[in-house]
Design an enzyme around this catalytic site. Structure first.
Site, PDB file in Angstrom:
ATOM      1  N   CYS A  76       0.984  -0.965  -0.139  1.00  0.00           N
ATOM      2  CA  CYS A  76       0.318   0.009   0.227  1.00  0.00           C
ATOM      3  C   CYS A  76       0.853   1.501   0.414  1.00  0.00           C
ATOM      4  O   CYS A  76       0.487   2.390  -0.810  1.00  0.00           O
ATOM      5  CB  CYS A  76      -0.876  -0.131   0.910  1.00  0.00           C
ATOM      6  SG  CYS A  76      -0.132   0.141   3.008  1.00  0.00           S
ATOM      7  N   HIS A  82      -1.822   1.381   7.382  1.00  0.00           N
ATOM      8  CA  HIS A  82      -2.244   1.314   6.579  1.00  0.00           C
ATOM      9  C   HIS A  82      -1.723   2.751   5.304  1.00  0.00           C
ATOM     10  O   HIS A  82      -1.956   3.602   6.362  1.00  0.00           O
ATOM     11  CB  HIS A  82      -3.120   0.917   6.098  1.00  0.00           C
ATOM     12  CG  HIS A  82      -4.022   0.920   4.757  1.00  0.00           C
ATOM     13  ND1 HIS A  82      -3.162  -0.288   3.810  1.00  0.00           N
ATOM     14  CD2 HIS A  82      -5.117   1.059   4.067  1.00  0.00           C
ATOM     15  CE1 HIS A  82      -3.997  -0.317   2.033  1.00  0.00           C
ATOM     16  NE2 HIS A  82      -5.297   0.416   3.442  1.00  0.00           N
TER      17      HIS A  82
END
Length: 650
Positions: free
Chosen positions: A166, A430
């Site tokens: 990510c 994230h």
């Protein structure tokens, strides 16, 4: 030994390869020696010049006004990719190559020695050194930004998560909106030999990024990032596949790898000086320069240091609550170098008090601002919200002599990269990205999922990296004229020598000892009044007719000082100086310095610019010892006392 081991294993093919390698090596050494000898003979005549670089061996024939560039290698693919580009001074960038000019330019590069670091530092003591040549035409970057993005308003395709990828996906989504870089890759075969990379099947970061853009354009849904994460250790050696990495480190490594690859296409890094290297499309788009200055408070000489950068990181610690406040702290405040941190002036040739500051000298076309939410030794990140504008100008933070600012450096926000942490952890979380499309629609890119968002939603995020693009592109660099470096070095060295101070007294130790006794809030004063006292006698008092600042002084009395000779406990004589500072309640409000004069005398200087317009200067006798025995400050009375040992008669 290798041959014997091969026979023992019965690997006769191995032995054949060893023999062939030894034979080729001997032949190469012999051929290289012949070329080297031939080069020396022909270089003296001035007609034939051989050039050795990372791409092989080339010969340049110069005869009268014509020149011919030939490549002795049999492989045509080893030709330099820049041969399809022209960077003439008149701005021709139609893809045709002026063979004569390019050949003569290469010959000049081969014959001219690289400038030393000291020469470059001297040349840049007044202004940023222009590049020797422009590697990638800046006009293509300028035209792409002026014409705007050709991308449609459809939602971008998502990037599937291949296992902790990510951090890369969020960066790539933002980079795709960098108009100049994306437009450059639309015609990448003109600037990069992709066919050679395909033939060799080696990892090439330029080719992989071009493939990524092709997949992003053709794909209607989510697609894989590809080798930009599968072979991430080839983007930068510190990365490991499958491990959680940092988005800021990744974008720096990715841009730097593409920059190095473009330089390799043009002959390699060693072929060009640093400022010329910084004229690739990567630096045309993301590159800028900061200017660090150190001003000597004794002679006024300003030392300059130019530093190229691909982003502008900002501290967000303490009470900093906005991007503007962080820029103010970094580029509008000065630090005083004093005490044990004094600066050695290259003009005074001694340690002096100085003021250190920094400004943005060249603004980038795409401004990348990482917010320093992490620090060494910190296990949690800074999670506070830092306000950032949708549009702002860098003008208040630019240097006064910024060279390429033909228009106001106004920027529009187009990307917000966010790190969603777990319990304020700095080691896990994230990454997502909010990206502004050409039709001003904001979308949220979360790995393979792309959804419509809003400007309001993007603006309230706790951003980690901000991406801005200039409303109008800045001007491009000019090519350095012949002889510019030598003239600049000569002028800089002459300036340092002409106005050098005449005194030869080394006052560094004196000032260091005085600075260690107190007090740092010194401010420079241009208009000074000198106070000369007569030869000191016991209990003599002199009042200094100082003008005070009535708005800050609590007493109507003027500063005064007393000089007297006293006997110390060990029986030696001392010179005792008592300075009365009306309205002064703290040692932080004044600064003390001992200045050595050319005639060997010393002057005690006391600056309290928050209280008085000009500093107090006290002429001291010649028979004092430079090192003071001690000093005190009585806050209630506003009296500062310092004692110096006397040599000889009082």
């Amino acid at each position: 030994r290798q041959r014997g081991e091969g026979v023992a294993r019965g690997n006769f093919q191995f032995c054949a390869r060893v023999r062939e390698r030894v034979r080729d090596s001997a032949s190469a050494r012999s051929q290289c020696a012949r070329r080297r000898s031939k080069t020396e003979r022909n270089r003296k005549s001035g007609f034939l010049i051989f050039i050795f670089d990372d791409d092989g061996f080339r010969a340049v024939v110069v005869s009268g006004s014509a020149a011919r560039d030939g490549d002795d290698d049999d492989d045509d693919d080893d030709s330099i990719a820049s041969s399809t580009m022209s960077d003439d001074d008149d701005g021709r960038e139609d893809g045709s190559l002026d063979t004569t000019r390019e050949s003569l330019g290469d010959a000049e590069d081969a014959m001219s020695p690289r400038a030393s670091t000291s020469d470059v530092d001297d040349a840049e003591s007044k202004a940023l050194l222009p590049p020797r040549k422009i590697l990638h035409p800046y006009s293509r970057v300028r035209d792409a930004m002026n014409s705007g993005s050709d991308a449609n308003a459809e939602l971008p395709s998502g990037l599937t998560n291949g296992g902790n990828t990510c951090f890369a996906a969020s960066v790539l989504q933002c980079l795709r909106r960098a108009t100049a870089l994306t437009a450059w890759f639309d015609d990448i075969d003109r600037w990069h030999n992709s066919a050679r990379c395909e033939e060799k099947r080696n990892f090439c970061v330029v080719c992989e990024y071009a493939k990524h853009l092709e997949r992003a354009t053709a794909s209607g849904g989510a697609h894989s990032i590809g080798r930009l994460t599968k072979d991430i250790n080839k983007v930068a050696k510190q990365f490991r596949r499958g491990r959680q990495e940092d988005s800021h480190e990744y974008i720096n490594a990715l841009l730097d790898a593409m920059h190095v690859a473009f330089l390799k296409d043009l002959g390699g890094e060693k072929k060009y000086d640093l400022r010329t290297q910084e004229t690739t499309v990567i630096y045309h788009t993301f590159g800028g320069y900061t200017l660090g200055t150190v001003k000597c408070m004794s002679c006024g000489y300003v030392s300059k240091n130019f530093q190229s950068t691909l982003d502008i990181p900002l501290e967000v610690t303490g009470k900093i609550a906005s991007i503007e406040a962080a820029l103010e702290v970094n580029y509008c405040t000065e630090e005083t170098l004093s005490g044990s941190n004094m600066y050695k002036c290259s003009k005074c040739k001694t340690l002096v008090r100085a003021k250190k500051g920094s400004k943005i000298h060249v603004s980038p076309n795409v401004l990348t601002i990482p917010l320093k939410r992490y620090s060494t030794g910190r296990f949690s990140k800074i999670t506070k919200y830092v306000h950032f504008p949708e549009r702002f100008s860098l003008a208040p933070y630019m240097s006064d002599d910024a060279p390429y600012e033909g228009s106001d450096p106004v920027y529009d926000l187009f990307g917000v990269l966010v790190h969603q942490d777990f319990y304020a952890s700095a080691h896990s979380g994230h990454y997502v990205a909010y990206v502004k499309l050409p039709d001003d629609t904001w979308v949220l890119c979360n790995d393979g999922r792309v959804s419509v968002s809003s400007e309001k939603e993007a603006m309230k995020q706790k951003a980690y990296i901000l991406f801005y693009e200039r409303v109008t592109p800045r001007d491009g660099p000019d090519v350095r004229p012949a002889g510019y470096l030598e003239d600049a070095v000569r002028a800089a060295r002459s300036e340092r020598m002409t106005s050098a101070p005449a005194m030869s007294v080394d006052t560094s130790d004196i000032r260091s000892r005085l600075e260690s006794m107190k007090f740092s809030s010194a401010r420079g004063v241009d208009d000074v009044i000198s106070y000369r006292s007569e030869a000191p006698v016991a209990t003599s008092t002199t009042t200094a007719p100082m003008e005070t600042k009535t708005e800050t002084t609590t007493s109507s009395m003027k500063p005064s000082f007393e000089i007297e000779t006293v006997t110390a406990a060990d029986g030696s004589n001392e010179l005792k100086i008592i300075v009365t500072l009306p309205g002064c309640t703290s040692v932080k409000e004044f600064d003390v310095e001992l200045e050595a004069q050319a005639n060997g005398a010393n002057v005690l200087v006391i600056c309290a610019t928050s209280l008085y317009i000009a500093p107090i200067k006290i002429q001291l006798p010649r028979n004092i010892v430079d090192e003071p025995r001690g000093s005190t400050f009585k806050r209630k009375l506003g009296k500062y006392t310092v004692r110096f040992p006397l040599v000889g008669a009082a």
